[in-house]
Design a protein around this motif. Structure first.
Motif, PDB file in Angstrom:
ATOM      1  N   SER A  12      10.651   6.333  10.608  1.00  0.00           N
ATOM      2  CA  SER A  12       9.621   5.934  10.509  1.00  0.00           C
ATOM      3  C   SER A  12       9.369   3.783  10.875  1.00  0.00           C
ATOM      4  N   LEU A  14       7.185   1.674  11.108  1.00  0.00           N
ATOM      5  CA  LEU A  14       6.214   1.114  10.701  1.00  0.00           C
ATOM      6  C   LEU A  14       8.096  -0.179  10.450  1.00  0.00           C
ATOM      7  N   HIS A  37       9.178   8.430  13.957  1.00  0.00           N
ATOM      8  CA  HIS A  37       8.041   9.168  12.994  1.00  0.00           C
ATOM      9  C   HIS A  37       7.009   7.663  13.665  1.00  0.00           C
ATOM     10  N   ASP A  39       3.538   5.827  12.712  1.00  0.00           N
ATOM     11  CA  ASP A  39       2.128   5.750  11.401  1.00  0.00           C
ATOM     12  C   ASP A  39       1.200   5.089  12.423  1.00  0.00           C
ATOM     13  N   HIS A  70       2.016  10.647  13.142  1.00  0.00           N
ATOM     14  CA  HIS A  70       1.158  10.997  11.780  1.00  0.00           C
ATOM     15  C   HIS A  70      -0.394  10.186  12.562  1.00  0.00           C
ATOM     16  N   MET A  72      -2.707   8.316  10.819  1.00  0.00           N
ATOM     17  CA  MET A  72      -3.903   7.932   9.395  1.00  0.00           C
ATOM     18  C   MET A  72      -5.066   7.717   9.866  1.00  0.00           C
ATOM     19  N   PRO A 145      -0.439   7.012   1.331  1.00  0.00           N
ATOM     20  CA  PRO A 145      -0.967   6.525   3.021  1.00  0.00           C
ATOM     21  C   PRO A 145      -0.805   5.357   3.096  1.00  0.00           C
ATOM     22  N   GLY A 146      -0.778   4.221   3.886  1.00  0.00           N
ATOM     23  CA  GLY A 146      -1.216   3.316   4.859  1.00  0.00           C
ATOM     24  C   GLY A 146       0.049   2.360   4.337  1.00  0.00           C
ATOM     25  N   PHE A 147       1.350   1.639   3.944  1.00  0.00           N
ATOM     26  CA  PHE A 147       2.005   0.533   3.477  1.00  0.00           C
ATOM     27  C   PHE A 147       3.486   1.139   3.151  1.00  0.00           C
ATOM     28  N   GLY A 148       4.556   0.286   4.287  1.00  0.00           N
ATOM     29  CA  GLY A 148       6.165   1.548   3.856  1.00  0.00           C
ATOM     30  C   GLY A 148       6.143   0.267   2.130  1.00  0.00           C
ATOM     31  N   GLY A 149       7.256   0.763   2.473  1.00  0.00           N
ATOM     32  CA  GLY A 149       8.458  -0.232   1.086  1.00  0.00           C
ATOM     33  C   GLY A 149       7.865   0.248   0.093  1.00  0.00           C
ATOM     34  N   ASP A 192       6.988  12.356   3.170  1.00  0.00           N
ATOM     35  CA  ASP A 192       6.927  11.020   3.924  1.00  0.00           C
ATOM     36  C   ASP A 192       6.789  10.004   2.902  1.00  0.00           C
ATOM     37  N   GLY A 193       7.705   8.791   2.257  1.00  0.00           N
ATOM     38  CA  GLY A 193       6.859   7.502   1.876  1.00  0.00           C
ATOM     39  C   GLY A 193       8.412   7.295   0.199  1.00  0.00           C
ATOM     40  N   GLY A 194       8.760   6.390   0.535  1.00  0.00           N
ATOM     41  CA  GLY A 194       9.309   5.803  -0.506  1.00  0.00           C
ATOM     42  C   GLY A 194      11.006   6.959  -0.705  1.00  0.00           C
ATOM     43  N   GLY A 214      11.240   5.339   6.300  1.00  0.00           N
ATOM     44  CA  GLY A 214      10.945   3.589   6.925  1.00  0.00           C
ATOM     45  C   GLY A 214      12.005   2.515   6.639  1.00  0.00           C
ATOM     46  N   THR A 215      11.558   2.044   5.470  1.00  0.00           N
ATOM     47  CA  THR A 215      12.817   0.633   4.993  1.00  0.00           C
ATOM     48  C   THR A 215      13.827   1.490   4.987  1.00  0.00           C
TER      49      THR A 215
HETATM   50  C1  DX5 Z   1       3.031   5.185   4.868  1.00  0.00           C
HETATM   51  C2  DX5 Z   1       3.903   6.033   6.094  1.00  0.00           C
HETATM   52  C3  DX5 Z   1       5.277   6.310   6.020  1.00  0.00           C
HETATM   53  C4  DX5 Z   1       5.832   4.381   5.800  1.00  0.00           C
HETATM   54  C5  DX5 Z   1       6.824   4.979   5.199  1.00  0.00           C
HETATM   55  O1  DX5 Z   1       1.923   5.259   4.831  1.00  0.00           O
HETATM   56  O2  DX5 Z   1       3.098   7.113   6.571  1.00  0.00           O
HETATM   57  O3  DX5 Z   1       5.959   6.312   7.118  1.00  0.00           O
HETATM   58  O4  DX5 Z   1       5.974   4.171   7.295  1.00  0.00           O
HETATM   59  O5  DX5 Z   1       8.025   3.569   4.762  1.00  0.00           O
HETATM   60  P1  DX5 Z   1       8.768   3.795   3.196  1.00  0.00           P
HETATM   61  O6  DX5 Z   1      10.293   5.119   3.795  1.00  0.00           O
HETATM   62  O7  DX5 Z   1       9.462   2.477   3.461  1.00  0.00           O
HETATM   63  O8  DX5 Z   1       7.911   4.362   2.283  1.00  0.00           O
END
Ligand code: DX5
Ligand code: ZN
Length: 233
Positions: A12, A14, A37, A39, A70, A72, A145-149, A192-194, A214-215
């Motif tokens: 991702s 992001l 991917h 976002d 994706h 959102m 959804p909304g933030f990575g990490g 997707d996420g964590g 992502g991270t």
């Molecule tokens: C979150 C995004 C993800 C995000 C995942 O809303 O849809 O794609 O980038 O990031 P990580 O892998 O860091 O949780």
């Protein structure tokens, strides 16, 4: 013999360092990932802003890999055309943000783009079966959804199991196609996420076969090593 479920990996963007965008895309591609991917966030459906069609078009110029967009955003229908023109290969809309889910999925497909449907962690799994026949992937969000990490939400594993069980029981294969004899590639369940090596293993065991990260990939000391390790899930 039990055949291992094939799976794909998508970084991702992001979490990338956007001041070095083309280097980041290049090292992701060189790591052997399967798609990118992207976002897209509208500041309403999620409390963050991020990327738009111009960003998708820019990435499209940097790589031939499929671009998985994706959305959102509320009212995704109104923006599909712009993301198709920008080079999206698949577009995922959110169940919670879409007025007419069926019509929007059909519209995406009519543009010769794969259609995905995402469900937030708190959305009931009861809504999933109806749409399996109408889309190319189900995205089960493993964070809000909304933030990575953010940290992985373990409860979503039940939803992954539930979805894979239905696909297996009703012989729903890739693209939502039903095959009597059960032949064909497996339906795509994306998470997707964590997601990292450990949570990818849990999701894979539960039936997921597409991992967005992502991270874990962009903040890695060596992305290629992480991707290679993931291939052995
Ligand atoms: C979150 C995004 C993800 C995000 C995942 O809303 O849809 O794609 O980038 O990031 P990580 O892998 O860091 O949780
Ligand atoms: Zn995403």
């Amino acid at each position: 013999m039990i055949r291992k479920l094939p799976f794909t990996i998508e970084p991702s963007l992001l979490a990338a360092d956007l001041s070095r965008l083309s280097d980041e895309v290049e090292s992701a591609v060189a790591s052997g990932i399967d798609a990118m991917h992207l976002d897209i966030m509208d500041g309403h459906f999620v409390r963050n802003l991020g990327f738009g069609p111009q960003m998708v078009a820019a990435i499209n110029r940097l790589t031939d890999l499929p671009l998985d967009v994706h959305l959102m955003i509320y009212n995704p229908y109104d923006y599909i055309e712009r993301f198709v023109e920008a080079g999206a290969d698949s577009i995922t809309i959110h169940f919670e943000a879409t007025e007419d889910v069926e019509e929007t999925l059909k519209y995406i497909r009519s543009c010769n783009v794969r259609a995905g449907l995402a469900f937030n962690p708190d959305t009931s799994e009861g809504m999933i079966p109806k749409y399996l026949y109408l889309c190319d992937l189900i995205l089960l969000m493993t964070v809000h959804p909304g933030f990575g990490g953010q940290g992985f939400i373990t409860e979503v594993l039940d939803k992954i199991r539930f979805t894979r069980e239905i696909c297996d029981r009703l012989h729903i294969k890739k693209g939502g196609v039903v095959t009597e004899g059960g032949e064909g590639d497996p339906f795509v369940i994306q998470v997707d996420g964590g997601i990292n090596l450990e949570t990818a293993r849990l999701c894979y065991a539960a039936g997921a076969n597409n991992f967005v990260m992502g991270t874990y990939l962009f903040h890695a000391p060596n992305m290629a090593e992480r991707v290679a390790e993931l291939r052995d899930l």
